[in-house]
Enzyme design. Structure first.
Site, PDB file in Angstrom:
ATOM      1  N   SER A  31       7.821  16.989   0.378  1.00  0.00           N
ATOM      2  CA  SER A  31       8.605  15.844   0.018  1.00  0.00           C
ATOM      3  C   SER A  31       9.436  16.051  -1.283  1.00  0.00           C
ATOM      4  O   SER A  31      10.275  17.065  -1.103  1.00  0.00           O
ATOM      5  CB  SER A  31       7.757  14.432  -0.003  1.00  0.00           C
ATOM      6  OG  SER A  31       8.485  13.439  -0.115  1.00  0.00           O
ATOM      7  N   ASP A  81       9.870  13.155  11.437  1.00  0.00           N
ATOM      8  CA  ASP A  81       9.900  12.641  10.077  1.00  0.00           C
ATOM      9  C   ASP A  81      11.314  11.549   9.948  1.00  0.00           C
ATOM     10  O   ASP A  81      12.334  11.895  10.126  1.00  0.00           O
ATOM     11  CB  ASP A  81      10.037  13.707   8.817  1.00  0.00           C
ATOM     12  CG  ASP A  81       9.786  13.525   7.722  1.00  0.00           C
ATOM     13  OD1 ASP A  81       9.875  12.072   7.295  1.00  0.00           O
ATOM     14  OD2 ASP A  81       9.499  14.273   6.905  1.00  0.00           O
ATOM     15  N   HIS A 116       6.310  12.975   8.513  1.00  0.00           N
ATOM     16  CA  HIS A 116       6.442  13.470   7.060  1.00  0.00           C
ATOM     17  C   HIS A 116       4.935  14.012   6.488  1.00  0.00           C
ATOM     18  O   HIS A 116       4.280  13.327   5.754  1.00  0.00           O
ATOM     19  CB  HIS A 116       6.856  12.390   6.439  1.00  0.00           C
ATOM     20  CG  HIS A 116       7.367  12.516   4.779  1.00  0.00           C
ATOM     21  ND1 HIS A 116       8.620  13.227   4.751  1.00  0.00           N
ATOM     22  CD2 HIS A 116       6.774  12.299   3.738  1.00  0.00           C
ATOM     23  CE1 HIS A 116       8.576  13.474   3.502  1.00  0.00           C
ATOM     24  NE2 HIS A 116       7.478  12.588   2.796  1.00  0.00           N
TER      25      HIS A 116
END
Length: 409
Positions: free
Chosen positions: A260, A345, A377
């Site tokens: 991330s 995602d 994600h």
């Protein structure tokens, strides 16, 4: 958080009119004058608990190098004191208890164990072992995690954690800089499977609570606003330099890895400091901050203005976003790159990885791309996680090999 025992005052965490988050008691009839129950001069208060039946304020927690507990209730304090005697050196969690607070389920936790569960009887002080979370790990030499600190280039103290292989040399090591996501989050001391995986294969692992991280006060967190790829990245680079200067890291064998925001930092590290890293791994990391902000999921709509404040506005700060988006500067990347992405995602969409992969492949730069159609994600399915970590370790072995013949978990 909850109402006080009198059912009239509110117990809350607050950083209003202050830098560090404190535990406060608020009178709804006079909310602008909260009573401070507990505060720490260097860090935010993390959490607090109350007793389940008596409704007494029981404990407050904060994190410096580790998690620390302050027990405000006499019964909990006595139990904790006895448990610290019976289980020295362990982090303790009151996992559950009966209504009379006579029988407790206790979980322990450390940097080299995912933890044990115990039953504790208050009246007798008897502690009974229940179960270990992963007994198979006892067959391996697990690596301890050490809290570290260094001074950034502008004089700001930065804290983090360093894990070195449990056996073998601890100088001139290949090192993986593991950057936490968020970025309004932080790394904590404790057991981390991916860190143990790397240490067991001969790698040092450096974790950094760069500016923008949570837990060190409002000013420290806000210092990261609109500083993606700049001050926040400098803090990471300064940590690498610190580790090299101490002789621990081999300057030719340093990788940067994260998920991330950490994935963005990996891309930014290879892009804006191309001579610092031998390779990088970006796991669901954004590469183009314009498309990141354009494709935010619908449930983040109420937070969009806050995202603009933290990262930058796509119109008002367009020059900034262009300057700090690795996708626009892929020509600066020289080191091999491994990108992992989930096709589903909704936070960091597939286009973030696709445009980076295409830009690098057009230049003939070595990039490994793992796209999983059934992931979002972060990979959740066991078979995908195993495939990712196998490829991850293989990528490191190809680019920053470690000399290790240890038994590997």
């Amino acid at each position: 958080m909850f109402f006080d025992k009198d059912n009239r005052h509110i117990i809350a965490l607050s950083n209003l009119q202050r830098d560090k988050t404190a535990l406060v008691r608020i009178d709804p009839e006079n909310p602008d004058q909260p009573e401070v129950i507990f505060e720490h001069e260097r860090v935010d208060v993390w959490w607090a608990e109350r007793t389940p039946i008596r409704q007494n304020l029981a404990a407050v927690y904060y994190v410096t190098d580790k998690k620390y507990s302050v027990y405000l209730d006499s019964i909990w304090a006595a139990v904790a004191t006895d448990l610290e005697r019976l289980l020295p050196g362990e982090e303790l969690y009151f996992n559950a208890m009966d209504d009379a607070e006579e029988h407790f389920i206790i979980r322990t936790y450390s940097d080299v164990s995912p933890g044990d569960f115990y039953s504790y009887t208050r009246s007798t002080g008897k502690l009974d072992f229940l179960v270990n979370m992963n007994p198979e790990l006892k067959a391996y030499d697990l690596a301890p995690m050490e809290a570290i600190s260094y001074t950034a280039r502008d004089g700001t103290p930065i804290q983090g954690y360093l894990t070195l292989p449990a056996t073998g040399p601890v100088k001139n090591l290949p090192v993986v800089v593991m950057v936490h996501g968020g970025p309004l989050s932080r790394d904590l001391w404790g057991y981390k499977p991916d860190i143990q995986m790397l240490a067991s294969r001969g790698y040092g692992v450096l974790q950094i609570n760069y500016r923008g991280s949570w837990g060190y006060g409002k000013g420290f967190a806000q210092a990261g606003f609109k500083q993606w790829g700049q001050l926040m990245q400098d803090d990471i680079s300064d940590g690498v330099d610190w580790l090299v200067n101490k002789g621990i890291a081999n300057p030719k064998k340093i990788a940067i890895y994260g998920a991330s925001y950490g994935g963005y930092a990996a891309l930014a590290g290879l892009t804006f400091t191309p001579d610092l890293y031998a390779c990088g791994i970006s796991y669901v990391g954004p590469s183009n901050l314009f498309t990141l902000l354009e494709n935010l999921p619908a449930y983040w709509e109420p937070e969009k203005e806050m995202m603009y404040e933290m990262i930058g506005h796509p119109v008002e700060d367009s020059a900034l976003l262009h300057a700090i988006s690795p996708a626009f500067h892929a020509n600066q990347i020289k080191a091999p790159l491994f990108i992992a992405q989930g096709a589903n995602d909704v936070r960091v969409t597939e286009i973030e990885s696709e445009q980076m992969v295409q830009a690098l492949r057009n230049r003939g730069v070595d990039v490994v791309y793992m796209l999983k159609e059934n992931e979002g994600h972060g990979f959740r399915l066991e078979e995908n996680r195993l495939e990712f970590y196998k490829a991850f370790c293989g990528f490191l072995e190809d680019n920053i090999p470690a000399a290790s013949s240890r038994k590997k978990p």
